[in-house]
Design an enzyme around this catalytic site. Structure first.
Site, PDB file in Angstrom:
ATOM      1  N   TYR A   1     -11.615  -5.198  -1.286  1.00  0.00           N
ATOM      2  CA  TYR A   1     -10.587  -6.255  -1.174  1.00  0.00           C
ATOM      3  C   TYR A   1     -10.718  -6.983   0.165  1.00  0.00           C
ATOM      4  O   TYR A   1     -10.807  -8.209   0.226  1.00  0.00           O
ATOM      5  CB  TYR A   1      -9.222  -5.587  -1.324  1.00  0.00           C
ATOM      6  CG  TYR A   1      -8.012  -6.385  -0.894  1.00  0.00           C
ATOM      7  CD1 TYR A   1      -7.482  -7.383  -1.698  1.00  0.00           C
ATOM      8  CD2 TYR A   1      -7.360  -6.104   0.310  1.00  0.00           C
ATOM      9  CE1 TYR A   1      -6.335  -8.082  -1.321  1.00  0.00           C
ATOM     10  CE2 TYR A   1      -6.217  -6.784   0.690  1.00  0.00           C
ATOM     11  CZ  TYR A   1      -5.705  -7.775  -0.118  1.00  0.00           C
ATOM     12  OH  TYR A   1      -4.578  -8.461   0.258  1.00  0.00           O
TER      13      TYR A   1
ATOM     14  N   TRP B   1       4.233  -7.546   4.625  1.00  0.00           N
ATOM     15  CA  TRP B   1       5.532  -8.197   4.408  1.00  0.00           C
ATOM     16  C   TRP B   1       6.308  -7.370   3.374  1.00  0.00           C
ATOM     17  O   TRP B   1       5.732  -6.901   2.373  1.00  0.00           O
ATOM     18  CB  TRP B   1       5.346  -9.610   3.869  1.00  0.00           C
ATOM     19  CG  TRP B   1       4.616 -10.524   4.808  1.00  0.00           C
ATOM     20  CD1 TRP B   1       4.057 -10.202   6.030  1.00  0.00           C
ATOM     21  CD2 TRP B   1       4.323 -11.914   4.607  1.00  0.00           C
ATOM     22  NE1 TRP B   1       3.446 -11.305   6.581  1.00  0.00           N
ATOM     23  CE2 TRP B   1       3.600 -12.360   5.741  1.00  0.00           C
ATOM     24  CE3 TRP B   1       4.603 -12.833   3.588  1.00  0.00           C
ATOM     25  CZ2 TRP B   1       3.152 -13.686   5.878  1.00  0.00           C
ATOM     26  CZ3 TRP B   1       4.158 -14.144   3.713  1.00  0.00           C
ATOM     27  CH2 TRP B   1       3.452 -14.565   4.849  1.00  0.00           C
TER      28      TRP B   1
HETATM   29  P1  NAD Z   1       1.824 -10.525  -5.888  1.00  0.00           P
HETATM   30  O1  NAD Z   1       0.895  -9.716  -6.708  1.00  0.00           O
HETATM   31  O2  NAD Z   1       3.267 -10.231  -5.958  1.00  0.00           O
HETATM   32  O3  NAD Z   1       1.599 -12.079  -6.175  1.00  0.00           O
HETATM   33  C1  NAD Z   1       0.363 -12.629  -6.569  1.00  0.00           C
HETATM   34  C2  NAD Z   1       0.643 -13.531  -7.763  1.00  0.00           C
HETATM   35  O4  NAD Z   1      -0.561 -14.197  -8.106  1.00  0.00           O
HETATM   36  C3  NAD Z   1       1.096 -12.738  -8.999  1.00  0.00           C
HETATM   37  O5  NAD Z   1       2.328 -13.230  -9.490  1.00  0.00           O
HETATM   38  C4  NAD Z   1      -0.031 -12.940  -9.994  1.00  0.00           C
HETATM   39  O6  NAD Z   1       0.401 -13.006 -11.340  1.00  0.00           O
HETATM   40  C5  NAD Z   1      -0.620 -14.267  -9.524  1.00  0.00           C
HETATM   41  N1  NAD Z   1      -2.018 -14.412  -9.963  1.00  0.00           N
HETATM   42  C6  NAD Z   1      -3.048 -13.563  -9.726  1.00  0.00           C
HETATM   43  N2  NAD Z   1      -4.155 -14.015 -10.316  1.00  0.00           N
HETATM   44  C7  NAD Z   1      -3.830 -15.172 -10.954  1.00  0.00           C
HETATM   45  C8  NAD Z   1      -4.555 -16.082 -11.781  1.00  0.00           C
HETATM   46  N3  NAD Z   1      -5.849 -15.888 -12.068  1.00  0.00           N
HETATM   47  N4  NAD Z   1      -3.911 -17.162 -12.275  1.00  0.00           N
HETATM   48  C9  NAD Z   1      -2.587 -17.355 -12.006  1.00  0.00           C
HETATM   49  N5  NAD Z   1      -1.852 -16.513 -11.251  1.00  0.00           N
HETATM   50  C10 NAD Z   1      -2.464 -15.436 -10.725  1.00  0.00           C
HETATM   51  O7  NAD Z   1       1.317 -10.369  -4.367  1.00  0.00           O
HETATM   52  P2  NAD Z   1       2.007 -10.857  -3.013  1.00  0.00           P
HETATM   53  O8  NAD Z   1       2.414  -9.663  -2.248  1.00  0.00           O
HETATM   54  O9  NAD Z   1       2.971 -11.940  -3.269  1.00  0.00           O
HETATM   55  O10 NAD Z   1       0.719 -11.442  -2.260  1.00  0.00           O
HETATM   56  C11 NAD Z   1       0.331 -12.788  -2.338  1.00  0.00           C
HETATM   57  C12 NAD Z   1      -0.924 -13.024  -1.526  1.00  0.00           C
HETATM   58  O11 NAD Z   1      -0.733 -12.583  -0.169  1.00  0.00           O
HETATM   59  C13 NAD Z   1      -2.169 -12.290  -2.014  1.00  0.00           C
HETATM   60  O12 NAD Z   1      -3.279 -13.134  -1.864  1.00  0.00           O
HETATM   61  C14 NAD Z   1      -2.309 -11.098  -1.091  1.00  0.00           C
HETATM   62  O13 NAD Z   1      -3.642 -10.685  -0.970  1.00  0.00           O
HETATM   63  C15 NAD Z   1      -1.757 -11.666   0.198  1.00  0.00           C
HETATM   64  N6  NAD Z   1      -1.183 -10.603   1.037  1.00  0.00           N
HETATM   65  C16 NAD Z   1       0.078 -10.139   0.816  1.00  0.00           C
HETATM   66  C17 NAD Z   1       0.594  -9.173   1.663  1.00  0.00           C
HETATM   67  C18 NAD Z   1       1.997  -8.661   1.580  1.00  0.00           C
HETATM   68  O14 NAD Z   1       2.491  -8.170   2.584  1.00  0.00           O
HETATM   69  N7  NAD Z   1       2.693  -8.792   0.450  1.00  0.00           N
HETATM   70  C19 NAD Z   1      -0.177  -8.677   2.689  1.00  0.00           C
HETATM   71  C20 NAD Z   1      -1.471  -9.138   2.850  1.00  0.00           C
HETATM   72  C21 NAD Z   1      -1.955 -10.113   2.030  1.00  0.00           C
HETATM   73  C1  UGA Z   2      -1.840  -3.438   1.699  1.00  0.00           C
HETATM   74  C2  UGA Z   2      -2.652  -4.124   0.613  1.00  0.00           C
HETATM   75  O1  UGA Z   2      -4.019  -4.001   0.827  1.00  0.00           O
HETATM   76  C3  UGA Z   2      -2.316  -5.553   0.519  1.00  0.00           C
HETATM   77  O2  UGA Z   2      -1.159  -5.755  -0.226  1.00  0.00           O
HETATM   78  C4  UGA Z   2      -2.155  -6.270   1.783  1.00  0.00           C
HETATM   79  O3  UGA Z   2      -3.365  -6.936   2.049  1.00  0.00           O
HETATM   80  C5  UGA Z   2      -1.798  -5.458   2.992  1.00  0.00           C
HETATM   81  O4  UGA Z   2      -1.844  -4.099   2.891  1.00  0.00           O
HETATM   82  C6  UGA Z   2      -0.452  -5.804   3.559  1.00  0.00           C
HETATM   83  O5  UGA Z   2       0.560  -5.594   2.884  1.00  0.00           O
HETATM   84  O6  UGA Z   2      -0.454  -6.236   4.707  1.00  0.00           O
HETATM   85  P1  UGA Z   2      -1.622  -1.020   2.522  1.00  0.00           P
HETATM   86  O7  UGA Z   2      -0.771  -1.325   3.687  1.00  0.00           O
HETATM   87  O8  UGA Z   2      -2.559   0.114   2.680  1.00  0.00           O
HETATM   88  O9  UGA Z   2      -2.463  -2.238   2.024  1.00  0.00           O
HETATM   89  O10 UGA Z   2      -0.728  -0.788   1.216  1.00  0.00           O
HETATM   90  P2  UGA Z   2       0.508   0.107   0.865  1.00  0.00           P
HETATM   91  O11 UGA Z   2       0.356   0.514  -0.554  1.00  0.00           O
HETATM   92  O12 UGA Z   2       1.751  -0.600   1.212  1.00  0.00           O
HETATM   93  O13 UGA Z   2       0.314   1.436   1.734  1.00  0.00           O
HETATM   94  C7  UGA Z   2       0.704   1.576   3.086  1.00  0.00           C
HETATM   95  C8  UGA Z   2       0.380   3.005   3.497  1.00  0.00           C
HETATM   96  O14 UGA Z   2       1.253   3.894   2.812  1.00  0.00           O
HETATM   97  C9  UGA Z   2      -1.030   3.490   3.172  1.00  0.00           C
HETATM   98  O15 UGA Z   2      -1.468   4.334   4.201  1.00  0.00           O
HETATM   99  C10 UGA Z   2      -0.866   4.284   1.882  1.00  0.00           C
HETATM  100  O16 UGA Z   2      -1.842   5.285   1.746  1.00  0.00           O
HETATM  101  C11 UGA Z   2       0.508   4.884   2.120  1.00  0.00           C
HETATM  102  N1  UGA Z   2       1.254   5.240   0.880  1.00  0.00           N
HETATM  103  C12 UGA Z   2       1.371   4.361  -0.138  1.00  0.00           C
HETATM  104  C13 UGA Z   2       1.863   6.495   0.813  1.00  0.00           C
HETATM  105  O17 UGA Z   2       1.762   7.318   1.740  1.00  0.00           O
HETATM  106  N2  UGA Z   2       2.577   6.799  -0.308  1.00  0.00           N
HETATM  107  C14 UGA Z   2       2.718   5.943  -1.345  1.00  0.00           C
HETATM  108  O18 UGA Z   2       3.406   6.306  -2.313  1.00  0.00           O
HETATM  109  C15 UGA Z   2       2.108   4.676  -1.257  1.00  0.00           C
END
Ligand code: NAD
Ligand code: UGA
Length: 371
Positions: free
Chosen positions: A169, A199
């Protein structure tokens, strides 16, 4: 309020998309064209002809890999394109690495291509995970902040071997960042890259067996909430020894709005968007959530259990050790600071999860107890 804009949000019905849409539609005069392949459940509260912003929001349920002509049309009509669409759950990186790479790299190509073609500002969502592991985790002195604070313009990106599939990823995100940067250089693409740092907030992910598959493994917030609400132990992967900085999604979306509003400050940059004040070991996060859940619900305190990464996620799981964002660039360019403490963010989020799921989960538990 800034001048009217048309913003296309790809992946609008996901976690971040739903919060970004809500912020834009309530606080700006901008028009939003949103698309997602899933139904708009997480944005249901914003839909409806009676809403005062109804004329400023349209939703298209579509897969961007299948409906390429429609995607082109949506981008052509927009000023700014926010691409959120991706597979971004660590359990999927091990279960479906090919789809993970395609979703994060291959499927991002059309958005980039059409932004180049129509000269649009592309705001592409990458991840803090592109940094991989810290230099300090490879033995350089942890006394020197340069060995663990992640800076957009100076920190190297360090991932494990190819067999450690967890990194597929991060690697796909890194390559797409480099491709976007290359289009900036060669084709004058106006771009901004966002690197979110864990987030969190309401509507993140799903609860297995309720609004997600029974055997699903959501990210840590929803995973811990599911365990708490089902009265099961919270699972600590490899003892929960690693650290994360959690940022409240509403603070983070403020930064994204500034990126859209001020292209003169944001174009050409990759920004860390996170909250360095909210750094916590996963084990301590579990304890914080256990205490808070007991306080909110009056129920007895939950427990934890340790499990290896390989057992929980599968072969090829590796982990980031510490992810503390440098705030240097985001302060300088966007004058943005996150405001919400981890405790406040967690309390607001947990209350929403409990309100939404607790009854449904109690029902499920009663049925399975009876079996
Ligand atoms: P999410 O899975 O809730 O949202 C992603 C959305 O994209 C989903 O609703 C999914 O249906 C849609 N999607 C995926 N493939 C698609 C396609 N082919 N066509 C149309 N829609 C499609 O994830 P999120 O947490 O909202 O994350 C959004 C973005 O931010 C991602 O690119 C993720 O890698 C990045 N990101 C998020 C976090 C975080 O803290 N949540 C951290 C690091 C990176
Ligand atoms: C996430 C994902 O890769 C992405 O959504 C994103 O890019 C990024 O990090 C982000 O949110 O900034 P990670 O933080 O490892 O990666 O994802 P989580 O599933 O939230 O896990 C956080 C930590 O908790 C990891 O060390 C995981 O092993 C641990 N974990 C997770 C547990 O100990 N127990 C659980 O039930 C789930």
């Amino acid at each position: 309020m800034s001048e009217p804009k048309v913003v296309c949000i790809v992946g609008v019905a996901g976690f971040i998309g739903s919060h970004l849409l809500e912020k834009i539609i309530r606080e700006q005069e901008w028009t939003v064209i949103g698309c997602d392949m899933v139904p708009p459940t997480k944005i249901q509260q914003l839909l409806g002809a009676e809403k005062k912003w109804a004329s400023r929001f349209e939703f298209h349920q579509m897969n961007i890999t299948e409906d390429v002509e429609k995607l082109e049309e949506l981008i052509r009509k927009s000023d700014t394109v926010i691409n959120l669409a991706a597979i971004c759950n660590p359990s999927e990186y091990i279960k479906q690495p090919v789809n993970t790479i395609n979703s994060n790299f291959t499927d991002a190509q059309d958005c980039i291509k059409f932004c180049v073609k129509y000269n649009k500002h592309l705001v592409h969502f990458s991840t803090c995970e592109v940094y991989g592991r810290t230099l300090s985790s490879y033995g350089l002195p942890a006394s020197d902040p340069q060995n663990y604070i992640l800076d957009e313009e100076t920190t190297p990106m360090i991932m494990g071997p190819v067999s450690a599939q967890r990194w597929c990823y991060a690697c796909a995100k890194q390559l797409v960042e480099r491709l976007i940067f290359a289009h900036g250089t060669e084709n004058n693409l106006k771009f901004t890259i966002v690197r979110p740092y864990n987030w969190i907030g309401p509507r993140m992910d799903y609860v297995p067996g309720v609004d997600g598959k029974d055997d699903g493994q959501p990210r840590v917030l929803a995973s811990f909430m599911t365990a708490l609400m089902k009265g099961e132990p919270l699972v600590l992967v490899n003892g929960g020894q690693v650290y994360r900085t959690f940022c409240f999604v509403e603070d983070a979306c403020e930064a994204v709005v500034k990126i859209i509003e001020k292209p003169e400050k944001s174009v050409g940059h990759a920004f860390n968007i996170g909250n360095p004040e909210n750094n916590i070991q996963v084990q301590a996060l579990a304890n914080l959530m256990i205490d808070m859940y007991a306080k909110i619900t009056g129920k007895p305190k939950g427990t934890t259990k340790d499990i290896s990464g390989e057992e929980y996620y599968g072969k090829g799981y590796e982990d980031s050790d510490l992810r503390i964002p440098s705030m240097r660039l985001v302060r300088k360019q966007l004058d943005w600071e996150p405001k919400t403490s981890l405790k406040d963010a967690m309390e607001m989020t947990m209350k929403v999860f409990i309100e939404k799921y607790a009854d449904k989960l109690a029902g499920l538990k009663r049925v399975s107890d009876a079996d």
